[in-house]
Scaffold this active site. Sequence first.
Site, mmCIF file in Angstrom:
data_model
loop_
_atom_site.group_PDB
_atom_site.id
_atom_site.type_symbol
_atom_site.label_atom_id
_atom_site.label_comp_id
_atom_site.label_asym_id
_atom_site.label_seq_id
_atom_site.Cartn_x
_atom_site.Cartn_y
_atom_site.Cartn_z
ATOM 1 N N GLU A 84 37.146 19.773 64.915
ATOM 2 C CA GLU A 84 36.348 19.993 66.118
ATOM 3 C C GLU A 84 34.903 20.283 65.731
ATOM 4 O OE1 GLU A 84 39.514 21.788 69.353
ATOM 5 O OE2 GLU A 84 38.099 23.148 68.389
ATOM 6 N N CYS A 118 47.825 28.880 72.297
ATOM 7 C CA CYS A 118 46.573 28.231 71.915
ATOM 8 C C CYS A 118 46.700 26.720 71.731
ATOM 9 C CB CYS A 118 45.986 28.914 70.687
ATOM 10 S SG CYS A 118 45.269 30.536 71.102
ATOM 11 N N ASP A 119 45.576 26.133 71.297
ATOM 12 C CA ASP A 119 45.283 24.714 71.461
ATOM 13 C C ASP A 119 46.390 23.747 71.018
ATOM 14 O OD1 ASP A 119 42.968 26.242 71.668
ATOM 15 O OD2 ASP A 119 41.681 24.625 71.010
ATOM 16 N N LYS A 120 46.854 23.863 69.784
ATOM 17 C CA LYS A 120 47.820 22.888 69.259
ATOM 18 C C LYS A 120 49.257 23.342 69.445
ATOM 19 C CE LYS A 120 44.001 21.153 68.057
ATOM 20 N NZ LYS A 120 43.213 22.325 68.460
ATOM 21 N N ASP A 132 41.545 28.078 66.540
ATOM 22 C CA ASP A 132 40.476 27.116 66.240
ATOM 23 C C ASP A 132 39.126 27.803 66.074
ATOM 24 O OD1 ASP A 132 42.429 25.239 66.439
ATOM 25 O OD2 ASP A 132 41.338 23.920 67.789
ATOM 26 N N SER A 145 35.581 20.818 70.543
ATOM 27 C CA SER A 145 36.254 21.954 71.162
ATOM 28 C C SER A 145 36.229 21.777 72.671
ATOM 29 C CB SER A 145 35.529 23.248 70.774
ATOM 30 O OG SER A 145 35.872 24.300 71.641
ATOM 31 N N CYS A 158 40.943 31.958 75.026
ATOM 32 C CA CYS A 158 39.544 32.166 75.443
ATOM 33 C C CYS A 158 39.333 31.850 76.920
ATOM 34 C CB CYS A 158 38.614 31.351 74.565
ATOM 35 S SG CYS A 158 38.669 31.854 72.827
#
Length: 549
Positions: free
Chosen positions: A441, A119-121, A78, A466, A191
């Site tokens: 985001e 990561c995010d998704k 992202d 985010s 992160c």
Amino acid sequence: MRSDNIKKGINRTSHRSLLRACGLNDEDMKKPFIGIANSYTDIVPGHIHLKDLVQEVKDVIRAEGGVPFEFDTMAVCDGIAMNHEGMYFSLPSREIIANTVESMAMAHQFDALICMPSCDKVVPGMLMAAARLDIPTILITGGPMMPGKFHGETVDFINVTEAVGATQSGKMSEEDLYELEKCACPGAGSCAGLFTANTMACLTETLGMSLPGCATAHAVSEKKIEIAKQSAKKIFSLIENNIKPSDVMTQEAFENAIIVDLALGGSTNTTLHIPAIAHEVGGLDVTIDLFDKLSHEVPYICSIRPGGNNRMIDVDTAGGIPAVMKNLESLLHTDCITCTSKTVKENLTQVTDVDYDVIHTIDNPVRTEGGIAVLYGNIAPNGSVIKQGAVNEDMLIHSGPCKVFNSEEECVNAIENDKIVDGDVVVIRYEGPKGGPGMREMLNPTAAIMGRELFHVALITDGRFSGGSRGPCIGHISPEAAEGGPIAAIQDGDIVSINVKERSIKLELTDDEISERLSKVKPVERDLKGWLRQYQKLATSADKGAVLK
């Protein structure tokens, strides 16, 4: 075994012939086939180490008497996709990942599944697939990145995003910005703060779908390697006992996940992902209303970036998610079964040390309410979300004039040209699941505002934020502008009043005035093709988890 569908009997002779081409022999045909969904890629820091980690997993599976079959999924960073057309594809990638894992596991009839997201998704996508498949599954989340050091201070990716705004407004030199750029993200991992990737890893562990300690074990640590090996061994226990995701991801387990989310002050993206995962399980009542109910009951006990100064390394040292859950034990459903084949209560008996300076007790919280709040009102009749744990007390109640933009780019241009001032309410619309499409985001606008030290500006959007955003940022406004939501009626200069304490957000117009304006609105249309065009037709509202129907 499920894999007998592709390897047993005379009618499967041709199937076995193809399997032999992959190196299998007669003995292998008698063993369980374990699928490994790996999200390794060279361009996403959270995933660059997974190639080596998966080898450890495969070695253990072979040693324990199974046959590992690795396949890859996609992964979007992202941070790299932010603030350009690439971000349209981030949330939709969740569905591609879920479909990929489901397709591979069904086509090849794996007996069990090990998912390796970071990561995010990718994390929610793999959990959604696990729910659909309902075969024994365990996740090994990739782990956080170590923070960097800049002029003696601990830094991470969000420091860089906010420093851009500081540099553009003359508060930081370009030379310092360049030095920060080089040291803030020192290597592999997601992160370093409690942003979306690490939040979802924490909730995966809380749900019982990864081993205790997995979420905060850092990407480059020996601890992560050991947890990966133990996870590979544990999959055989899940097969033997036929423990499936539907046994683990129950209504009570989702409530536990939301409780931990609120206690940590996790990313608001969880209000999309947790309902979406529960939707795949089926028959559960997991909505943003549940977040709202529990946010009044669960204290915020762990102040982590972006809401505080601690990072994931501090949480890990303090005892990790097991220590967080131990402090919340009186609020949790402790009879839930987990991928350890034990209950939450049994797992928590192993917790001995907790650093109460990092992980507070419920009797001595950072704040008395959970880190996420759900706001309703005439501008968001179906709800909106805010990470209240990352909002200063003096901005929990705010009223101000609107400056309205129909895209993220328009807003960023206005911020960079100093057209936003303290007191404003910035409105970004037509960025929802259908309107974007893909619900981008808004990290760049929030980071630009913070970098300019505009601490009394609120930002509201039908898009999302985010996990690294901080300040009075209200997202997921539903219904979205593209579906005729009231946010489409707002004009420059209108007053919006926000009261997080009372869970309200209000456009200071009458219902008749809003309806009259909406009758004259011409929706913004995008020229779309390919996957985004399909996604726009199928995506549901943010308050429904933006699942596809």
